[in-house]
Design a protein around this motif. Structure first.
Motif, short mmCIF file in Angstrom:
data_model
loop_
_atom_site.label_atom_id
_atom_site.label_comp_id
_atom_site.label_asym_id
_atom_site.label_seq_id
_atom_site.Cartn_x
_atom_site.Cartn_y
_atom_site.Cartn_z
N TRP A 84 6.16 -9.89 -3.34
CA TRP A 84 6.41 -10.67 -2.49
C TRP A 84 7.55 -11.42 -2.69
O TRP A 84 7.51 -12.00 -4.05
CB TRP A 84 5.09 -11.46 -2.18
CG TRP A 84 3.66 -11.00 -1.75
CD1 TRP A 84 2.89 -10.48 -2.19
CD2 TRP A 84 3.56 -11.06 -0.11
NE1 TRP A 84 1.95 -9.99 -1.32
CE2 TRP A 84 2.56 -10.33 -0.07
CE3 TRP A 84 4.34 -11.42 0.88
CZ2 TRP A 84 1.94 -9.89 1.09
CZ3 TRP A 84 3.78 -11.00 2.35
CH2 TRP A 84 2.72 -10.20 2.18
N TYR A 85 8.51 -11.84 -2.02
CA TYR A 85 9.60 -12.69 -2.34
C TYR A 85 10.18 -13.38 -1.08
O TYR A 85 9.86 -13.08 0.03
CB TYR A 85 10.62 -12.22 -3.10
CG TYR A 85 11.46 -10.83 -2.42
CD1 TYR A 85 12.61 -11.06 -1.77
CD2 TYR A 85 10.91 -9.71 -2.34
CE1 TYR A 85 13.29 -10.02 -1.05
CE2 TYR A 85 11.44 -8.75 -1.35
CZ TYR A 85 12.70 -8.93 -1.04
OH TYR A 85 13.30 -7.88 -0.32
N GLN A 86 11.00 -14.36 -1.31
CA GLN A 86 11.76 -14.91 -0.29
C GLN A 86 13.18 -15.11 -0.37
O GLN A 86 13.72 -15.75 -1.70
CB GLN A 86 11.14 -16.31 0.21
CG GLN A 86 9.82 -16.40 0.67
CD GLN A 86 9.01 -17.67 0.75
OE1 GLN A 86 9.00 -18.51 -0.26
NE2 GLN A 86 8.24 -18.23 1.71
N SER A 89 15.22 -18.47 -2.55
CA SER A 89 14.24 -19.06 -3.39
C SER A 89 14.44 -18.65 -4.99
O SER A 89 15.31 -17.69 -5.26
CB SER A 89 12.76 -18.69 -2.87
OG SER A 89 12.43 -17.38 -3.51
N ASP A 90 13.83 -19.53 -5.88
CA ASP A 90 14.00 -19.11 -7.23
C ASP A 90 12.92 -18.17 -7.83
O ASP A 90 12.98 -18.03 -8.96
CB ASP A 90 13.93 -20.36 -8.09
CG ASP A 90 12.76 -21.08 -7.65
OD1 ASP A 90 11.91 -20.65 -7.16
OD2 ASP A 90 12.60 -22.27 -8.53
N GLY A 91 12.34 -17.46 -6.68
CA GLY A 91 11.26 -16.35 -7.15
C GLY A 91 9.84 -17.03 -6.63
O GLY A 91 9.00 -16.12 -6.64
N ASP A 92 9.71 -18.31 -6.85
CA ASP A 92 8.46 -18.83 -6.52
C ASP A 92 8.25 -18.65 -4.87
O ASP A 92 9.03 -18.89 -4.22
CB ASP A 92 8.13 -20.22 -6.95
CG ASP A 92 7.96 -20.29 -8.55
OD1 ASP A 92 7.26 -19.23 -9.01
OD2 ASP A 92 8.26 -21.17 -9.35
N ILE A 93 6.79 -18.49 -4.63
CA ILE A 93 6.51 -18.20 -3.06
C ILE A 93 6.13 -19.62 -2.48
O ILE A 93 5.29 -20.46 -3.06
CB ILE A 93 5.48 -17.23 -2.93
CG1 ILE A 93 5.83 -15.93 -3.42
CG2 ILE A 93 5.05 -17.27 -1.39
CD1 ILE A 93 6.79 -15.19 -2.92
N ARG A 102 9.52 -11.75 2.37
CA ARG A 102 9.86 -10.50 2.35
C ARG A 102 8.89 -9.77 1.61
O ARG A 102 8.43 -10.34 0.60
CB ARG A 102 11.21 -10.34 1.88
CG ARG A 102 12.37 -10.87 2.87
CD ARG A 102 13.77 -10.48 2.32
NE ARG A 102 14.66 -10.84 3.33
CZ ARG A 102 14.95 -9.94 4.25
NH1 ARG A 102 14.61 -8.74 4.24
NH2 ARG A 102 15.96 -10.46 5.01
N TRP A 103 8.39 -8.48 1.74
CA TRP A 103 7.26 -7.72 1.09
C TRP A 103 7.52 -6.29 1.02
O TRP A 103 8.39 -5.70 1.68
CB TRP A 103 6.11 -8.23 1.70
CG TRP A 103 6.14 -7.98 3.17
CD1 TRP A 103 6.11 -9.08 4.17
CD2 TRP A 103 6.03 -6.82 4.17
NE1 TRP A 103 6.16 -8.47 5.40
CE2 TRP A 103 6.03 -7.44 5.55
CE3 TRP A 103 5.80 -5.44 3.71
CZ2 TRP A 103 6.12 -6.65 6.68
CZ3 TRP A 103 5.63 -4.61 4.82
CH2 TRP A 103 5.88 -5.35 6.27
N HIS A 184 6.59 -11.35 -7.62
CA HIS A 184 5.28 -11.77 -7.51
C HIS A 184 4.39 -10.66 -6.96
O HIS A 184 4.82 -10.18 -5.97
CB HIS A 184 5.40 -12.81 -6.52
CG HIS A 184 4.04 -13.36 -6.04
ND1 HIS A 184 3.71 -14.69 -6.50
CD2 HIS A 184 2.96 -12.99 -5.59
CE1 HIS A 184 2.43 -14.85 -6.19
NE2 HIS A 184 1.85 -13.95 -5.41
N HIS A 185 3.40 -10.29 -7.60
CA HIS A 185 2.72 -8.92 -7.28
C HIS A 185 1.17 -9.55 -7.05
O HIS A 185 0.67 -10.20 -7.76
CB HIS A 185 2.80 -8.10 -8.51
CG HIS A 185 2.05 -6.94 -8.47
ND1 HIS A 185 2.08 -5.75 -9.19
CD2 HIS A 185 1.31 -6.36 -7.23
CE1 HIS A 185 1.56 -4.84 -8.70
NE2 HIS A 185 0.99 -4.82 -7.46
N GLU A 186 0.78 -8.86 -5.93
CA GLU A 186 -0.88 -9.20 -5.80
C GLU A 186 -1.54 -7.81 -5.51
O GLU A 186 -0.83 -6.99 -4.90
CB GLU A 186 -0.94 -10.07 -4.40
CG GLU A 186 -0.31 -11.49 -4.56
CD GLU A 186 -0.52 -12.40 -3.37
OE1 GLU A 186 -1.21 -12.09 -2.41
OE2 GLU A 186 0.18 -13.57 -3.58
#
Length: 211
Positions: A84-86, A89-93, A102-103, A184-186
């Motif tokens: 996941w990302y946007q 942004s600086d990487g945080d969601i 975006r995914w 960021h990974h889930e």
């Protein structure tokens, strides 16, 4: 005996609630890239699920047909995962801007699935299901050094677990290393359609570097 990646690789799929550090090797996935709110009914994310599982089960059930995959072994389809990302942004969601997400939605491939076998599965699923699977890709991802832990609760409650990971990293002398290549990974271990939000289990994983 049916191979279950969650049981055989517990360090990847069943971490404790307390954050820890792990080095993740290169893994191959079935993947679809997209954007938008994952909760939107009939949205891009929901449509991607049907395509991902269409290929996953074409491969899993291939042994019943004429096409035999070299090295095939019975296995449980691994859990759904997401990067996941946007933009901007600086990487945080930012969980208040889900429409800007975006995914990369993905499912791990067994080691015997080569790119050629993946291409066969896309052709087979396209023909059998009369559906366009062209968005599905063979995705290779090498995460490297990460921090991870188990989040128990709703997806909207994840910021509290992320804060716990950030505090752990500060104590250990590490920083997050989020970028266009490290995201960021889930990993989703529960089905939100059948599980109460407070009981959902999600592995949260962040790429890191020494601080």
């Amino acid at each position: 005996m049916t191979f279950d990646y969650k049981k055989e690789y517990k360090e990847f799929y069943l971490p404790p609630k307390k954050p820890g550090i792990i080095d993740i090797p290169e893994i191959n996935y079935i993947a679809i890239q997209g954007k938008g709110d994952p909760n939107e009914p009939d949205g891009e994310y929901k449509n991607a699920m049907g395509l991902l599982y269409g290929i996953a089960f074409t491969l899993k059930m291939s042994y019943k047909g004429e096409h035999k995959i070299d090295g095939y072994f019975p296995y449980v389809v691994p859990p759904l995962e997401g990067l996941w990302y946007q933009d901007g942004s600086d990487g945080d969601i930012d969980y208040s801007r889900k429409q800007d997400l975006r995914w990369v939605s993905m499912i791990r491939l067994p080691e015997f699935v080569t790119r050629d076998e993946f291409d066969w599965a896309v052709r087979e699923a396209t023909e059998r299901k009369k559906t366009d699977f062209s968005k599905v890709e063979f995705f290779v991802y090498r995460e490297g050094l990460c921090a991870q832990c188990m989040h128990v609760g709703s997806y909207d409650a994840e910021p509290a677990t992320l804060q716990k990971i950030h505090e752990f990293l500060h104590e250990q002398g590490y920083k997050t290393d989020l970028s266009g290549q490290r995201l960021h990974h889930e990993i989703y271990l529960g089905d939100p359609r059948r599980t109460a939000p407070e009981k959902l289990r999600t592995v949260i994983r962040l790429p890191i570097r020494e601080g």
